[in-house]
Design an enzyme around this catalytic site. Structure first.
Site, PDB file in Angstrom:
ATOM      1  CG  ASP A   1      -1.792   1.196   1.301  1.00  0.00           C
ATOM      2  OD1 ASP A   1      -2.613   1.353   0.384  1.00  0.00           O
ATOM      3  OD2 ASP A   1      -1.676   1.988   2.253  1.00  0.00           O
TER       4      ASP A   1
ATOM      5  CD  GLU B   1      -4.945   0.467  -4.567  1.00  0.00           C
ATOM      6  OE1 GLU B   1      -6.040   0.960  -4.808  1.00  0.00           O
ATOM      7  OE2 GLU B   1      -4.318   0.655  -3.514  1.00  0.00           O
TER       8      GLU B   1
ATOM      9  CB  CYS C   1     -13.627  -5.830   6.623  1.00  0.00           C
ATOM     10  SG  CYS C   1     -13.027  -7.078   7.784  1.00  0.00           S
TER      11      CYS C   1
ATOM     12  CB  CYS D   1     -15.816 -10.385   7.143  1.00  0.00           C
ATOM     13  SG  CYS D   1     -16.365  -8.679   7.313  1.00  0.00           S
TER      14      CYS D   1
ATOM     15  CB  CYS E   1     -14.689  -5.142  10.572  1.00  0.00           C
ATOM     16  SG  CYS E   1     -16.050  -5.726   9.541  1.00  0.00           S
TER      17      CYS E   1
ATOM     18  CB  CYS F   1     -16.041  -9.956  11.003  1.00  0.00           C
ATOM     19  SG  CYS F   1     -14.516  -9.083  10.617  1.00  0.00           S
TER      20      CYS F   1
ATOM     21  CG  ASP G   1      -1.620   3.007   6.062  1.00  0.00           C
ATOM     22  OD1 ASP G   1      -2.673   3.479   5.578  1.00  0.00           O
ATOM     23  OD2 ASP G   1      -0.744   3.716   6.599  1.00  0.00           O
TER      24      ASP G   1
HETATM   25 ZN   LIG Z   1     -14.942  -7.651   8.789  1.00  0.00          ZN
END
Ligand SMILES: [Zn+2]
Length: 381
Positions: free
Chosen positions: A192, A284, A337, A340, A356, A359, A366
């Site tokens: 990242d 990316e 996330c 999940c 999150c 979950c 990052d």
């Molecule tokens: Zn999650």
């Protein structure tokens, strides 16, 4: 899979050198002639283009150069090696090719002050014997500081001599080198592009990142930057046109050059380690362009030298038999996330850590993004 054959690659090796006063004078004259020939040829091409909508070929430019040398006022062009002059015409040719292919803007004149001083010598214009490099029409071999050895048995094919704004001379030697791919590695990693840190890895690599995977900006950057700011302030105080101003300008250029050199070294070490440790590297396709709109981030991004990192990763992955996956579709890497797959509703830039809601996984912003880049990269292969 990758084939593990040694492959020949062209590789440039850059060194500092210290010219004798005589060499310095000869090279400075060559730089001047290179700039003059480039600008004059550009002028001729622009005229042909503006008046007749005509494209001038390299061959025509080359014939013009021969004619210029025969005139009295440009006879001095014959005093320097003709090869760097020819190379200047070739560079102009590719600048026009890029322009006509809409890859670049219209070629610009080389200014005395702003443009880089350099001269390029191909094989016929230098001799390379017993590790000594001598340029055509230049007295004696160059006193090169061999900060690292050339590859064994290397045969230089092109040599570029230049002097930067700080007055430092360097020579870049292009050689054919043989690269042996590394043994396959087990690791896979996602990267990242950093804002608070230089970059973040999807998993920590000991010796390279901290315990969560963040790779810090080099420690010396802050001090270097303060030094640069001081030098720039000193320059601003000097009277225009004074000799003190000229000295202050060289000082600024020197600090700049040092920052660039150190950062490049740092990025080389970093990218080599990443490539060494990982078989698959996912990055990316930045987003740099999008981020640049935000002025606060622009500085961090340029500091992070992300583009340089990407270029280095690209060729090193190719050299060493690794796979670089560039994720070019947009996805909400920081809001997603990685545990999940739920997308968080809001994620202000200031938020460094989050949990999150679906979950309960706790994320570093990052590291989570780097994990998502890796997952997207692996899915895309
Ligand atoms: Zn999650």
């Amino acid at each position: 899979m990758m084939c593990a054959m040694a492959q020949p690659v062209k590789r440039a090796f850059t060194y500092r050198f210290y010219p004798t006063p005589e060499q310095a004078e000869q090279l400075a004259r060559t730089f001047g002639c290179v700039r003059l020939v480039y600008n004059k040829a550009l002028e001729e091409r622009s005229r042909a283009h503006a008046l007749h909508g005509r494209r001038v070929s390299y061959g025509e430019s080359s014939a013009m150069l021969t004619a210029w040398k025969r005139t009295q006022e440009l006879a001095f062009l014959g005093e320097v090696s003709s090869v760097p002059l020819q190379q200047a015409l070739r560079h102009l040719q590719s600048a026009f090719t890029n322009f006509f292919a809409k890859r670049a803007a219209y070629p610009r004149f080389k200014s005395r002050k702003r443009s880089r001083l350099s001269a390029e010598y191909t094989r016929s214009a230098f001799t390379w014997r017993d590790g000594r490099l001598t340029l055509a029409k230049t007295a004696g071999p160059l006193d090169i500081v061999w900060s690292r050895p050339l590859p064994e048995g290397a045969e230089p094919s092109t040599v570029t001599v230049s002097r930067d704004a700080a007055g430092r001379w360097s020579v870049s030697i292009l050689c054919e080198d043989t690269i042996r791919p590394l043994d396959p590695a087990d690791g896979v990693v996602g990267l990242d592009a950093g804002i608070t840190s230089l970059l973040t890895l999807s998993r920590p690599i000991p010796g390279l990142s901290d315990a969560v995977g963040k790779v810090a900006n080099p420690r010396h950057e802050r001090a270097d930057r303060a030094r640069l700011a001081r030098a720039q302030r000193a320059l601003a105080r000097k009277e225009r046109g004074s000799s003190n101003r000229a000295k202050a300008r060289v000082r600024v250029a020197r600090v700049h050059a040092r920052i660039t050199d150190r950062r490049r070294d740092h990025l080389h070490k970093l990218t080599t380690s990443i490539v060494r440790e990982n078989q698959v590297i996912a990055i990316e396709d930045l987003t740099v362009r999008n981020l640049m709109r935000n002025r606060r981030l622009a500085r961090a991004i340029s500091d992070a030298s992300w583009r340089q990192v990407r270029t280095m990763l690209e060729y090193k992955a190719r050299w060493y038999g690794r796979e670089l996956v560039v994720v070019d579709r947009w996805f909400p890497s920081s809001k997603l996330c990685s545990a999940c797959g739920t997308i968080a509703q809001v994620m202000p830039l200031g938020v460094r850590e989050w949990v999150c809601a679906a979950c309960g996984a706790a994320h570093d912003r990052d590291v989570n993004a780097a994990k998502n880049v890796l997952a997207a990269g692996l899915a895309e292969r």
